[in-house]
Enzyme design. Structure first.
Site, PDB file in Angstrom:
ATOM      1  N   ASN A   8       0.855  -1.188   0.000  1.00  0.00           N
ATOM      2  CA  ASN A   8       0.000   0.000   0.000  1.00  0.00           C
ATOM      3  C   ASN A   8       0.893   1.241   0.000  1.00  0.00           C
ATOM      4  OD1 ASN A   8      -1.864   2.002   0.488  1.00  0.00           O
ATOM      5  ND2 ASN A   8      -2.450   1.288   2.543  1.00  0.00           N
ATOM      6  N   TRP A   9       0.920   1.936  -1.136  1.00  0.00           N
ATOM      7  CA  TRP A   9       1.793   3.107  -1.239  1.00  0.00           C
ATOM      8  C   TRP A   9       1.233   4.320  -0.494  1.00  0.00           C
ATOM      9  CZ3 TRP A   9       3.592   3.461  -7.104  1.00  0.00           C
ATOM     10  CH2 TRP A   9       4.332   2.317  -7.421  1.00  0.00           C
ATOM     11  N   LYS A  10      -0.040   4.283  -0.140  1.00  0.00           N
ATOM     12  CA  LYS A  10      -0.709   5.446   0.470  1.00  0.00           C
ATOM     13  C   LYS A  10      -0.489   6.688  -0.417  1.00  0.00           C
ATOM     14  CE  LYS A  10      -0.397   3.199   4.921  1.00  0.00           C
ATOM     15  NZ  LYS A  10      -0.274   3.309   6.369  1.00  0.00           N
ATOM     16  N   HIS A  97      -9.892   1.551   5.297  1.00  0.00           N
ATOM     17  CA  HIS A  97      -8.622   1.724   6.011  1.00  0.00           C
ATOM     18  C   HIS A  97      -8.825   2.719   7.162  1.00  0.00           C
ATOM     19  CE1 HIS A  97      -4.474   2.584   6.937  1.00  0.00           C
ATOM     20  NE2 HIS A  97      -4.113   1.563   6.178  1.00  0.00           N
ATOM     21  N   GLU A  99      -7.033   4.980   8.276  1.00  0.00           N
ATOM     22  CA  GLU A  99      -6.640   6.367   7.963  1.00  0.00           C
ATOM     23  C   GLU A  99      -7.803   7.118   7.319  1.00  0.00           C
ATOM     24  OE1 GLU A  99      -3.077   5.429   5.812  1.00  0.00           O
ATOM     25  OE2 GLU A  99      -2.027   4.967   7.675  1.00  0.00           O
ATOM     26  N   GLU A 165      -5.885  -4.702  10.799  1.00  0.00           N
ATOM     27  CA  GLU A 165      -4.861  -3.661  10.898  1.00  0.00           C
ATOM     28  C   GLU A 165      -5.075  -2.877  12.180  1.00  0.00           C
ATOM     29  OE1 GLU A 165      -2.916  -2.838   6.918  1.00  0.00           O
ATOM     30  OE2 GLU A 165      -4.297  -1.235   7.385  1.00  0.00           O
ATOM     31  N   GLY A 171       2.240   1.977  11.111  1.00  0.00           N
ATOM     32  CA  GLY A 171       3.243   3.037  11.046  1.00  0.00           C
ATOM     33  C   GLY A 171       3.968   3.293  12.347  1.00  0.00           C
ATOM     34  N   SER A 203       3.009  -2.255  10.507  1.00  0.00           N
ATOM     35  CA  SER A 203       4.445  -2.382  10.758  1.00  0.00           C
ATOM     36  C   SER A 203       5.015  -3.740  10.346  1.00  0.00           C
ATOM     37  CB  SER A 203       4.766  -2.070  12.221  1.00  0.00           C
ATOM     38  OG  SER A 203       4.431  -0.727  12.525  1.00  0.00           O
TER      39      SER A 203
HETATM   40  P1  PGA Z   1       2.562   0.278   7.741  1.00  0.00           P
HETATM   41  O1  PGA Z   1       1.110   0.516   7.103  1.00  0.00           O
HETATM   42  O2  PGA Z   1       3.107  -0.996   7.132  1.00  0.00           O
HETATM   43  O3  PGA Z   1       3.347   1.482   7.356  1.00  0.00           O
HETATM   44  O4  PGA Z   1       2.365   0.132   9.212  1.00  0.00           O
HETATM   45  C1  PGA Z   1       0.247  -0.565   6.875  1.00  0.00           C
HETATM   46  C2  PGA Z   1      -1.077  -0.078   6.378  1.00  0.00           C
HETATM   47  O5  PGA Z   1      -1.578   0.945   6.888  1.00  0.00           O
HETATM   48  O6  PGA Z   1      -1.676  -0.690   5.480  1.00  0.00           O
END
Ligand code: PGA
Length: 243
Positions: A8-10, A97, A99, A165, A171, A203
């Protein structure tokens, strides 16, 4: 089922950077002798999807990071991108997600509408669920997660990948312990069936990805920041490669 390695590049990488990184990813995957048991899925920002698809199509599948809940195909919805538009390139779509749930106030209902639009267009929703640190510490996390899952998956329960998640693990460099992930997998599979794919994100990196992927209860990983560095991406792929 193949194990999934989803990157996932976000909101990272411009179009030019995304194309260049896709070329490097393609070279890395081509060099490895990945046994047929892993499916690699790359999720770039919308604007880069068509070009990255062209570069990656022989080595990886494409996923989108989101989709419109408004309509599955088209309409007067300024700024939205429909599942039909994405479906020319993508096989998977990440929905729900944390976020987006937190920053954009997406509700379980919005997520469920998105999932329905995804399956109408023959793609697979990757439905994210996760608890806060407070919810975990209070011991209520399992009911929080199952409730989130039940409410967000209405209309496509039989046709989804569940991505666990935990918000506190994303993160943070503080991944969930393997036993804790397995505990959630068992809960999800006992409610939705053993055949429901269950993956983990939060992570994941070169130090923990093999151990996580080795568990029979865990069908894949969703990787953010560690998959944006060619060095750690290559290390993770070579660990998978050495299965
Ligand atoms: P991360 O993000 O690997 O940077 O913790 C994972 C995600 O949010 O899909």
């Amino acid at each position: 089922m193949n194990k999934l390695f989803i990157s996932n590049w976000k909101m990272n990488l411009t179009l030019a950077e995304g194309i260049s990184f896709s070329n490097e990813i393609s070279r890395t995957i081509n060099k490895s002798i990945i046994n047929g048991n892993i499916e690699i899925v790359i999720c770039p920002p919308f604007i880069s999807i068509p070009n990255c698809f062209q570069v990656l199509k022989s080595v990886a599948k494409i996923g989108a990071q989101d989709v419109s809940s408004m309509h599955d195909a088209k309409g007067a919805y300024t700024g939205e991108i429909s599942a039909k538009m994405i479906s020319d390139y993508a096989d998977y779509v990440i929905i729900g997600h944390s976020e987006r749930r937190i920053n954009l106030k997406e509700t379980n209902h919005d997520v469920s509408l998105k999932g329905i639009n995804v399956i109408k267009n023959n793609m697979i929703p990757i439905l994210c669920i996760g608890e806060t640190e407070t919810q975990r510490d209070s011991g209520e996390y399992i009911s929080v997660l199952l409730n989130q899952l039940r409410e967000s998956s209405k209309g496509f329960e039989k046709n989804m990948i569940v991505a666990y998640e935990p918000i506190w693990a994303i993160g943070s460099g503080n991944s969930c312990k393997t036993a804790q992930i397995i505990e959630i997998s068992k809960q999800v599979k006992s409610s939705y069936g053993d055949e429901t794919p269950f993956i983990y994100g939060g992570s994941v990196n070169e130090d923990n990805c093999k151990e996580i992927l080795d568990q029979k209860e865990i069908d894949g990983v969703l990787v953010g920041s560690a998959s944006l560095s060619l060095d750690s991406f290559s290390k993770m792929i070579s660990l998978i490669d050495s299965e």
